[in-house]
Design a protein around this motif. Structure first.
Motif, mmCIF file in Angstrom:
data_model
loop_
_atom_site.group_PDB
_atom_site.id
_atom_site.type_symbol
_atom_site.label_atom_id
_atom_site.label_comp_id
_atom_site.label_asym_id
_atom_site.label_seq_id
_atom_site.Cartn_x
_atom_site.Cartn_y
_atom_site.Cartn_z
ATOM 1 N N GLU A 160 0.816 -1.212 0.000
ATOM 2 C CA GLU A 160 0.000 0.000 0.000
ATOM 3 C C GLU A 160 0.853 1.267 0.000
ATOM 4 N N THR A 161 2.157 1.114 0.219
ATOM 5 C CA THR A 161 3.020 2.294 0.313
ATOM 6 C C THR A 161 3.754 2.611 -0.978
ATOM 7 N N THR A 162 3.564 1.813 -2.010
ATOM 8 C CA THR A 162 4.288 2.050 -3.257
ATOM 9 C C THR A 162 3.463 1.599 -4.460
ATOM 10 N N SER A 163 3.784 2.191 -5.598
ATOM 11 C CA SER A 163 3.172 1.755 -6.864
ATOM 12 C C SER A 163 4.216 1.126 -7.779
ATOM 13 N N SER A 164 5.427 0.923 -7.242
ATOM 14 C CA SER A 164 6.518 0.323 -8.014
ATOM 15 C C SER A 164 6.649 -1.147 -7.660
ATOM 16 N N THR A 165 6.592 -1.995 -8.656
ATOM 17 C CA THR A 165 6.711 -3.431 -8.395
ATOM 18 C C THR A 165 8.096 -3.787 -7.889
ATOM 19 N N SER A 166 9.134 -3.159 -8.431
ATOM 20 C CA SER A 166 10.496 -3.465 -7.978
ATOM 21 C C SER A 166 10.696 -3.035 -6.520
ATOM 22 N N ASP A 167 10.166 -1.861 -6.149
ATOM 23 C CA ASP A 167 10.275 -1.416 -4.758
ATOM 24 C C ASP A 167 9.513 -2.370 -3.832
ATOM 25 N N TYR A 168 8.320 -2.757 -4.263
ATOM 26 C CA TYR A 168 7.516 -3.668 -3.451
ATOM 27 C C TYR A 168 8.235 -5.003 -3.270
ATOM 28 N N THR A 169 8.840 -5.506 -4.360
ATOM 29 C CA THR A 169 9.546 -6.786 -4.287
ATOM 30 C C THR A 169 10.679 -6.731 -3.265
ATOM 31 N N GLN A 170 11.439 -5.630 -3.292
ATOM 32 C CA GLN A 170 12.546 -5.514 -2.358
ATOM 33 C C GLN A 170 12.049 -5.431 -0.915
ATOM 34 N N MET A 171 11.003 -4.631 -0.693
ATOM 35 C CA MET A 171 10.436 -4.526 0.653
ATOM 36 C C MET A 171 9.926 -5.874 1.133
ATOM 37 N N MET A 172 9.312 -6.634 0.217
ATOM 38 C CA MET A 172 8.792 -7.942 0.583
ATOM 39 C C MET A 172 9.939 -8.893 0.945
ATOM 40 N N LEU A 173 11.018 -8.881 0.128
ATOM 41 C CA LEU A 173 12.162 -9.739 0.412
ATOM 42 C C LEU A 173 12.826 -9.371 1.738
ATOM 43 N N ASP A 174 12.907 -8.060 1.993
ATOM 44 C CA ASP A 174 13.481 -7.621 3.278
ATOM 45 C C ASP A 174 12.648 -8.121 4.452
ATOM 46 N N ALA A 175 11.326 -8.087 4.288
ATOM 47 C CA ALA A 175 10.447 -8.558 5.361
ATOM 48 C C ALA A 175 10.631 -10.049 5.598
ATOM 49 N N TYR A 176 10.713 -10.817 4.525
ATOM 50 C CA TYR A 176 10.932 -12.253 4.670
ATOM 51 C C TYR A 176 12.294 -12.532 5.297
ATOM 52 N N ALA A 177 13.284 -11.711 4.938
ATOM 53 C CA ALA A 177 14.638 -11.934 5.460
ATOM 54 C C ALA A 177 14.682 -11.807 6.976
ATOM 55 N N GLN A 178 13.802 -11.010 7.559
ATOM 56 C CA GLN A 178 13.766 -10.864 9.008
ATOM 57 C C GLN A 178 13.418 -12.177 9.702
ATOM 58 N N TYR A 179 12.805 -13.071 8.957
ATOM 59 C CA TYR A 179 12.439 -14.374 9.516
ATOM 60 C C TYR A 179 13.396 -15.465 9.025
ATOM 61 N N ASP A 180 14.585 -14.979 8.553
ATOM 62 C CA ASP A 180 15.642 -15.887 8.113
ATOM 63 C C ASP A 180 15.161 -16.790 6.985
ATOM 64 N N GLY A 181 14.475 -16.218 6.055
ATOM 65 C CA GLY A 181 14.015 -17.005 4.925
ATOM 66 C C GLY A 181 13.554 -16.097 3.806
ATOM 67 N N SER A 182 13.203 -16.704 2.674
ATOM 68 C CA SER A 182 12.661 -15.965 1.529
ATOM 69 C C SER A 182 11.416 -16.703 1.094
ATOM 70 N N PRO A 183 10.629 -16.100 0.209
ATOM 71 C CA PRO A 183 9.386 -16.781 -0.229
ATOM 72 C C PRO A 183 9.621 -18.139 -0.823
ATOM 73 N N ASP A 184 10.833 -18.361 -1.410
ATOM 74 C CA ASP A 184 11.071 -19.619 -2.127
ATOM 75 C C ASP A 184 11.989 -20.549 -1.354
ATOM 76 N N ARG A 185 12.556 -20.069 -0.199
ATOM 77 C CA ARG A 185 13.527 -20.884 0.518
ATOM 78 C C ARG A 185 12.814 -22.002 1.279
ATOM 79 N N LYS A 186 13.402 -23.213 1.195
ATOM 80 C CA LYS A 186 12.836 -24.344 1.907
ATOM 81 C C LYS A 186 13.835 -24.820 2.969
ATOM 82 N N THR A 187 13.341 -25.189 4.138
ATOM 83 C CA THR A 187 14.201 -25.700 5.216
ATOM 84 C C THR A 187 13.730 -27.074 5.614
ATOM 85 N N ASP A 188 14.604 -27.770 6.316
ATOM 86 C CA ASP A 188 14.264 -29.128 6.776
ATOM 87 C C ASP A 188 13.554 -29.123 8.118
ATOM 88 N N GLU A 189 13.497 -27.944 8.730
ATOM 89 C CA GLU A 189 12.899 -27.849 10.049
ATOM 90 C C GLU A 189 11.396 -27.667 9.952
#
Length: 384
Positions: free
Chosen positions: A355-384
């Protein structure tokens, strides 16, 4: 004359025979006639006595044979013959009759001649009548209604059609266009041989002579070689009870078939087109990435009367926000819209980030940064 040059002339005669359906002997005699001899035997005798055709005579034979072939397929090793070929190509594709311009072309073995508001189609089927089409606004004002113009136009189109059929015949086995003494012919596509054939389209029974003479189109209904078979396998008695076609095997084009065709562009609304326009309008309404994702994820249903129900994901589309552009498009199309909310699995976590941007690239980076805070990415798979 050298054996090589005699063989070259004989080869031209052979190709002419295949293109026209004549016997090899008839074609040889015709070629000999073009060179000034009563028959092929006389020509061969003269060649043994040191007679040699001059370049003009060879050119006349090449021109004679070329008329039985499509312009694109005729090949010679003579530069002057090639120059004549290209000149003829230019004249054949575009021209003028009585001040009216036309273009001439081959489409799927049909010859199409077209001008301003009119067209003539000579079908691949030798027995089919030419089709003359005009548009409603030009009806009765087109040059095709002038008998003199129509005669000249049909002459050009028919000449090219003869060449096209010549190419088809030369591509097929000789036995496909020349029945043997028992009327047996070979199917040009399937390879079967018989003196009796069946049309799957009209259930007609056709003799080998009839089908070969009509370039393997049914002389009764005009069906293509794809519908012609050696046995009527679709009948319980294999076609024994099927009637013979009522038309003799000869080619009878008849008068041209005149048709008035309204080919002006018309919008024909269907579910797919309505959905496309409304989804595009929803994207116009979206002011940020979250709403754009909502527009892309929206379920758009179109009923039999073209009325529409749009279901918008409540986490991606703001509650109470009307899709103004979508409603305008619906009004323009004369259709009714029902808006409903739905809940489903959204593609990414934290929809509010978009809701804070109209740029897809900016949104993608913000989304990846958010996922990184949980030590993962949308596509990363773990054994735990």
């Amino acid at each position: 004359m050298t054996d090589k040059k005699l063989s070259s002339i004989k080869h031209l005669a052979k190709r002419y025979a295949r293109a026209t359906g004549l016997t090899q002997v008839q074609a040889l005699d015709l070629v000999a006639g073009k060179l000034g001899f009563a028959n092929w035997t006389k020509l061969v005798s003269a060649s043994k006595n040191d007679w040699t055709p001059d370049p003009e005579q060879i050119a006349s034979v090449e021109e004679f044979v070329r008329q039985a072939f499509p312009l694109e397929d005729f090949q010679t090793g003579n530069a002057e013959a090639m120059a004549r070929r290209f000149e003829f190509l230019g004249q054949a594709k575009h021209g003028v009759i009585g001040g009216h311009s036309y273009r001439l072309q081959v489409v799927s073995h049909d010859v199409i001649m077209a001008g301003d508001g009119w067209s003539i189609k000579v079908p691949e089927n030798p027995g089919a009548a030419p089709i003359v089409q005009t548009s409603p606004e030009n009806d009765r004002h087109c040059p095709v209604f002038d008998p003199e113009f129509l005669q000249k136009a049909l002459g050009l189109a028919n000449d090219l059609a003869v060449q096209v059929r010549g190419e088809i015949s030369t591509d097929w086995p000789r036995r496909s266009t020349k029945p043997d003494s028992n009327g047996i012919v070979r199917h040009p596509l399937w390879g079967d041989e018989s003196d009796l054939w069946f049309c799957m389209h009209c259930d007609g029974k056709i003799t080998g002579t009839q089908i070969a003479k009509n370039l393997w189109h049914c002389p009764g209904c005009g069906a293509s070689p794809l519908d012609i078979f050696e046995t009527a396998f679709w009948c319980e008695d294999d076609g024994t009870s099927l009637p013979p076609v009522k038309v003799d095997g000869g080619v009878d084009r008849g008068e041209p078939d005149f048709r008035v065709v309204d080919d002006r562009p018309k919008i024909e609304l269907n579910s797919e087109k309505i959905t496309l326009l409304l989804r595009s309008a929803l994207l116009d309404d979206a002011t940020n990435i979250t709403e754009r994702l909502g527009a892309l994820q929206a379920l758009i249903s179109v009923d039999d009367e073209n009325d529409v129900c749009i279901a918008l994901e409540e986490d991606l589309w703001p509650e109470g926000k009307e899709p103004v552009q979508a409603l305008i498009v619906a009004a323009q199309l004369g259709i009714e819209i029902e808006l409903v909310s739905m809940w489903s699995t959204i593609p990414f976590h934290w929809p509010g980030i978009g809701e804070t941007t109209s740029s897809t690239s900016d949104y993608t980076q913000m989304m990846l940064d958010a996922y990184a805070q949980y030590d993962g990415s949308p596509d990363r798979k773990t054994d735990e």
